[in-house]
Scaffold this motif. Structure first.
Motif, PDB file in Angstrom:
ATOM      1  N   HIS A   1     -25.748 119.269 -38.096  1.00  0.00           N
ATOM      2  CA  HIS A   1     -26.462 120.345 -38.789  1.00  0.00           C
ATOM      3  C   HIS A   1     -26.404 121.666 -38.040  1.00  0.00           C
ATOM      4  CE1 HIS A   1     -28.111 117.081 -41.252  1.00  0.00           C
ATOM      5  NE2 HIS A   1     -28.443 118.012 -42.120  1.00  0.00           N
ATOM      6  N   SER A   2     -25.373 121.883 -37.240  1.00  0.00           N
ATOM      7  CA  SER A   2     -25.252 123.165 -36.541  1.00  0.00           C
ATOM      8  C   SER A   2     -23.795 123.480 -36.255  1.00  0.00           C
ATOM      9  CB  SER A   2     -26.066 123.173 -35.232  1.00  0.00           C
ATOM     10  OG  SER A   2     -25.628 122.157 -34.359  1.00  0.00           O
ATOM     11  N   ALA A   3     -23.524 124.780 -36.092  1.00  0.00           N
ATOM     12  CA  ALA A   3     -22.167 125.266 -35.835  1.00  0.00           C
ATOM     13  C   ALA A   3     -22.188 126.174 -34.618  1.00  0.00           C
ATOM     14  CB  ALA A   3     -21.633 126.024 -37.047  1.00  0.00           C
ATOM     15  N   ILE A   4     -21.076 126.212 -33.907  1.00  0.00           N
ATOM     16  CA  ILE A   4     -20.951 127.069 -32.736  1.00  0.00           C
ATOM     17  C   ILE A   4     -19.587 127.747 -32.751  1.00  0.00           C
ATOM     18  CG2 ILE A   4     -20.205 125.080 -31.336  1.00  0.00           C
ATOM     19  CD1 ILE A   4     -21.373 126.495 -28.884  1.00  0.00           C
ATOM     20  N   GLY A   5     -19.578 129.036 -32.464  1.00  0.00           N
ATOM     21  CA  GLY A   5     -18.343 129.787 -32.327  1.00  0.00           C
ATOM     22  C   GLY A   5     -18.332 130.481 -30.982  1.00  0.00           C
ATOM     23  N   ILE A   6     -17.151 130.794 -30.460  1.00  0.00           N
ATOM     24  CA  ILE A   6     -17.061 131.403 -29.134  1.00  0.00           C
ATOM     25  C   ILE A   6     -16.165 132.631 -29.159  1.00  0.00           C
ATOM     26  CG2 ILE A   6     -17.560 129.308 -27.821  1.00  0.00           C
ATOM     27  CD1 ILE A   6     -13.989 130.440 -27.810  1.00  0.00           C
ATOM     28  N   ALA A   7     -16.499 133.557 -28.255  1.00  0.00           N
ATOM     29  CA  ALA A   7     -15.661 134.722 -27.993  1.00  0.00           C
ATOM     30  C   ALA A   7     -15.590 134.900 -26.491  1.00  0.00           C
ATOM     31  CB  ALA A   7     -16.239 135.970 -28.651  1.00  0.00           C
ATOM     32  N   GLY A   8     -14.494 135.464 -26.020  1.00  0.00           N
ATOM     33  CA  GLY A   8     -14.315 135.648 -24.586  1.00  0.00           C
ATOM     34  C   GLY A   8     -13.201 134.764 -24.069  1.00  0.00           C
ATOM     35  N   ALA A   9     -13.297 134.349 -22.798  1.00  0.00           N
ATOM     36  CA  ALA A   9     -12.266 133.511 -22.184  1.00  0.00           C
ATOM     37  C   ALA A   9     -12.125 132.211 -22.974  1.00  0.00           C
ATOM     38  CB  ALA A   9     -12.622 133.227 -20.736  1.00  0.00           C
ATOM     39  N   ALA A  10     -10.980 132.021 -23.600  1.00  0.00           N
ATOM     40  CA  ALA A  10     -10.817 130.921 -24.547  1.00  0.00           C
ATOM     41  C   ALA A  10     -10.958 129.547 -23.890  1.00  0.00           C
ATOM     42  CB  ALA A  10      -9.464 131.035 -25.237  1.00  0.00           C
ATOM     43  N   GLY A  11     -10.340 129.353 -22.729  1.00  0.00           N
ATOM     44  CA  GLY A  11     -10.399 128.053 -22.073  1.00  0.00           C
ATOM     45  C   GLY A  11     -11.817 127.659 -21.715  1.00  0.00           C
ATOM     46  N   ILE A  12     -12.559 128.585 -21.131  1.00  0.00           N
ATOM     47  CA  ILE A  12     -13.943 128.310 -20.754  1.00  0.00           C
ATOM     48  C   ILE A  12     -14.793 128.097 -22.001  1.00  0.00           C
ATOM     49  CG2 ILE A  12     -16.006 129.312 -19.698  1.00  0.00           C
ATOM     50  CD1 ILE A  12     -14.179 130.657 -17.665  1.00  0.00           C
ATOM     51  N   GLY A  13     -14.565 128.920 -23.031  1.00  0.00           N
ATOM     52  CA  GLY A  13     -15.352 128.796 -24.246  1.00  0.00           C
ATOM     53  C   GLY A  13     -15.154 127.470 -24.948  1.00  0.00           C
ATOM     54  N   LEU A  14     -13.923 127.013 -25.064  1.00  0.00           N
ATOM     55  CA  LEU A  14     -13.654 125.737 -25.722  1.00  0.00           C
ATOM     56  C   LEU A  14     -14.216 124.570 -24.911  1.00  0.00           C
ATOM     57  CD1 LEU A  14     -10.009 126.374 -26.984  1.00  0.00           C
ATOM     58  CD2 LEU A  14     -12.120 126.376 -28.325  1.00  0.00           C
ATOM     59  N   GLU A  15     -14.144 124.679 -23.587  1.00  0.00           N
ATOM     60  CA  GLU A  15     -14.738 123.640 -22.740  1.00  0.00           C
ATOM     61  C   GLU A  15     -16.253 123.626 -22.888  1.00  0.00           C
ATOM     62  OE1 GLU A  15     -14.550 120.425 -20.114  1.00  0.00           O
ATOM     63  OE2 GLU A  15     -12.957 121.497 -21.163  1.00  0.00           O
ATOM     64  N   LEU A  16     -16.846 124.810 -23.015  1.00  0.00           N
ATOM     65  CA  LEU A  16     -18.293 124.914 -23.229  1.00  0.00           C
ATOM     66  C   LEU A  16     -18.682 124.231 -24.536  1.00  0.00           C
ATOM     67  CD1 LEU A  16     -21.026 126.248 -22.312  1.00  0.00           C
ATOM     68  CD2 LEU A  16     -20.384 128.175 -23.766  1.00  0.00           C
ATOM     69  N   ILE A  17     -17.895 124.433 -25.576  1.00  0.00           N
ATOM     70  CA  ILE A  17     -18.189 123.804 -26.867  1.00  0.00           C
ATOM     71  C   ILE A  17     -18.137 122.288 -26.751  1.00  0.00           C
ATOM     72  CG2 ILE A  17     -17.270 123.411 -29.191  1.00  0.00           C
ATOM     73  CD1 ILE A  17     -16.517 126.342 -29.295  1.00  0.00           C
ATOM     74  N   ARG A  18     -17.089 121.764 -26.115  1.00  0.00           N
ATOM     75  CA  ARG A  18     -16.958 120.310 -25.978  1.00  0.00           C
ATOM     76  C   ARG A  18     -18.115 119.725 -25.177  1.00  0.00           C
ATOM     77  NH1 ARG A  18     -11.267 121.625 -25.830  1.00  0.00           N
ATOM     78  NH2 ARG A  18     -11.359 122.012 -23.596  1.00  0.00           N
ATOM     79  N   LEU A  19     -18.500 120.407 -24.112  1.00  0.00           N
ATOM     80  CA  LEU A  19     -19.605 119.918 -23.292  1.00  0.00           C
ATOM     81  C   LEU A  19     -20.918 119.969 -24.060  1.00  0.00           C
ATOM     82  CD1 LEU A  19     -20.283 118.836 -20.491  1.00  0.00           C
ATOM     83  CD2 LEU A  19     -20.596 121.197 -19.716  1.00  0.00           C
ATOM     84  N   PHE A  20     -21.109 121.002 -24.854  1.00  0.00           N
ATOM     85  CA  PHE A  20     -22.327 121.129 -25.652  1.00  0.00           C
ATOM     86  C   PHE A  20     -22.397 120.036 -26.711  1.00  0.00           C
ATOM     87  CE2 PHE A  20     -24.714 123.506 -29.096  1.00  0.00           C
ATOM     88  CZ  PHE A  20     -25.962 123.368 -28.492  1.00  0.00           C
ATOM     89  N   GLN A  21     -21.273 119.714 -27.327  1.00  0.00           N
ATOM     90  CA  GLN A  21     -21.244 118.634 -28.313  1.00  0.00           C
ATOM     91  C   GLN A  21     -21.658 117.303 -27.683  1.00  0.00           C
ATOM     92  OE1 GLN A  21     -17.136 119.151 -29.423  1.00  0.00           O
ATOM     93  NE2 GLN A  21     -17.629 120.232 -31.317  1.00  0.00           N
ATOM     94  N   VAL A  22     -21.124 117.029 -26.493  1.00  0.00           N
ATOM     95  CA  VAL A  22     -21.479 115.785 -25.796  1.00  0.00           C
ATOM     96  C   VAL A  22     -22.944 115.817 -25.374  1.00  0.00           C
ATOM     97  CG1 VAL A  22     -21.005 114.347 -23.783  1.00  0.00           C
ATOM     98  CG2 VAL A  22     -19.120 115.413 -25.011  1.00  0.00           C
ATOM     99  N   GLU A  23     -23.427 116.982 -24.961  1.00  0.00           N
ATOM    100  CA  GLU A  23     -24.829 117.123 -24.559  1.00  0.00           C
ATOM    101  C   GLU A  23     -25.766 116.733 -25.701  1.00  0.00           C
ATOM    102  OE1 GLU A  23     -28.007 119.044 -22.002  1.00  0.00           O
ATOM    103  OE2 GLU A  23     -26.192 117.873 -21.724  1.00  0.00           O
ATOM    104  N   LEU A  24     -25.490 117.213 -26.902  1.00  0.00           N
ATOM    105  CA  LEU A  24     -26.344 116.903 -28.051  1.00  0.00           C
ATOM    106  C   LEU A  24     -26.245 115.426 -28.429  1.00  0.00           C
ATOM    107  CD1 LEU A  24     -25.784 120.030 -30.341  1.00  0.00           C
ATOM    108  CD2 LEU A  24     -27.536 119.644 -28.597  1.00  0.00           C
ATOM    109  N   GLU A  25     -25.037 114.881 -28.370  1.00  0.00           N
ATOM    110  CA  GLU A  25     -24.853 113.464 -28.692  1.00  0.00           C
ATOM    111  C   GLU A  25     -25.543 112.570 -27.669  1.00  0.00           C
ATOM    112  OE1 GLU A  25     -21.175 110.296 -29.513  1.00  0.00           O
ATOM    113  OE2 GLU A  25     -20.771 112.419 -29.147  1.00  0.00           O
TER     114      GLU A  25
END
Length: 285
Positions: free
Chosen positions: A91-115
């Motif tokens: 029930h939520s979405a996340i988008g990133i701007a800035g350093a792409a590698g760090i941003g995509l890693e942040l998204i993956r870590l956040f997904q695991v954090e919620l799970e």
């Protein structure tokens, strides 16, 4: 302390511990979090792929988030089809701007954090709680941000407690801000925000907002070289996600292509009529 038993998971995985996956890694495998902290004596090493632009709109029946597909490294296009908008959870979405590698890693870590939290606690975090956890993770990257490798997210979702869509923006220090109508991040955000101000209105539906989001990205790409417009030749379209009471879903390529074609047709009709801008999506927005 529970001893390790051969053939079973290490004791750290079996003992009662924090429901935060990030804190768990920090205690038992801190090296896995190295991307969130600068290595000793490190310096920024450009060019690094940077991702832009993300827009989000609050609607009467949910929220819409959309992102272009271009990543740049200096004056070079590093990628034409990067995906910057993802589901954080159901029930939520996340988008990133800035350093792409760090941003995509942040998204993956956040997904695991919620799970991880949901599995341990048997319930999901509130939308406010999710935004707060994300703010803490962004703050963990402050050292890299000070070296020029910042990654800033845009977070939106359906608030199960209040029954409405909400948007949260962040800064590089981990500051968290609730946005009531719409927001945009990235190098094209100034141009996209101007478009959103003109087209957003109270009571807008997610269907109408999807058209407005595509138009905002179109306008941003017209003035910002780091923002990629719809690529008709390669058939690369913006990612458009809707989050409502039924959960997260993305518009398929056919649906986004139809929005792009409608927008282009309306712009051409406006040019032929001497500059008057016709309605988009069949409804004055």
């Amino acid at each position: 302390m529970i001893p390790d038993v051969p053939g079973r998971l290490p004791a750290a995985f079996l003992a009662p511990d924090t429901s935060s996956f990030v804190e768990f890694l920090g205690r038992h495998a801190p090296e896995a979090l190295r991307q969130l902290a600068p290595p000793p004596g490190s310096v920024a090493t450009p060019p690094t792929a940077h991702a832009t632009t993300i827009v989000a709109l609050a609607c009467s029946d949910g929220v819409v988030m959309a992102g272009d597909r271009r990543a740049t490294a200096g004056n070079v296009i590093a990628s034409r089809d990067i995906v910057k908008v993802h589901a954080a959870d159901s029930h939520s979405a996340i988008g990133i701007a800035g350093a792409a590698g760090i941003g995509l890693e942040l998204i993956r870590l956040f997904q695991v954090e919620l799970e991880h939290f949901e599995k341990l606690e048997g319930t999901t975090l509130s939308l406010e709680g999710k935004a707060t956890r994300l703010a803490g993770m962004v703050r963990g990257n402050l050292g890299m941000a000070l070296q020029g490798l910042a990654a800033v997210p845009l977070f939106a979702g359906w608030d199960l407690a209040t029954g409405r869509g909400r948007i949260f923006s962040f800064d590089a220090t981990g500051g968290r801000y609730a946005e009531s109508e719409h927001h945009s991040i990235g190098s094209g955000s100034y141009f996209a925000r101007g478009s959103l101000k003109k087209r957003w209105r109270p009571g807008i539906t997610t269907g109408e907002a999807a058209s407005v989001a595509v138009e905002a990205l179109f306008d941003a790409a017209d003035d910002d070289s780091a923002t990629g417009g719809p690529d008709v030749v390669r058939r690369i379209w913006p990612v458009v996600a809707v989050v409502d009471a039924d959960g997260y879903r993305e518009l398929d390529d056919t649906g986004v292509e139809a929005l792009v074609e409608e927008l282009v047709a309306s712009r051409r009709a406006g040019a032929r009529s001497g500059g008057a801008v016709p309605e988009v999506g069949g409804t004055p927005l």
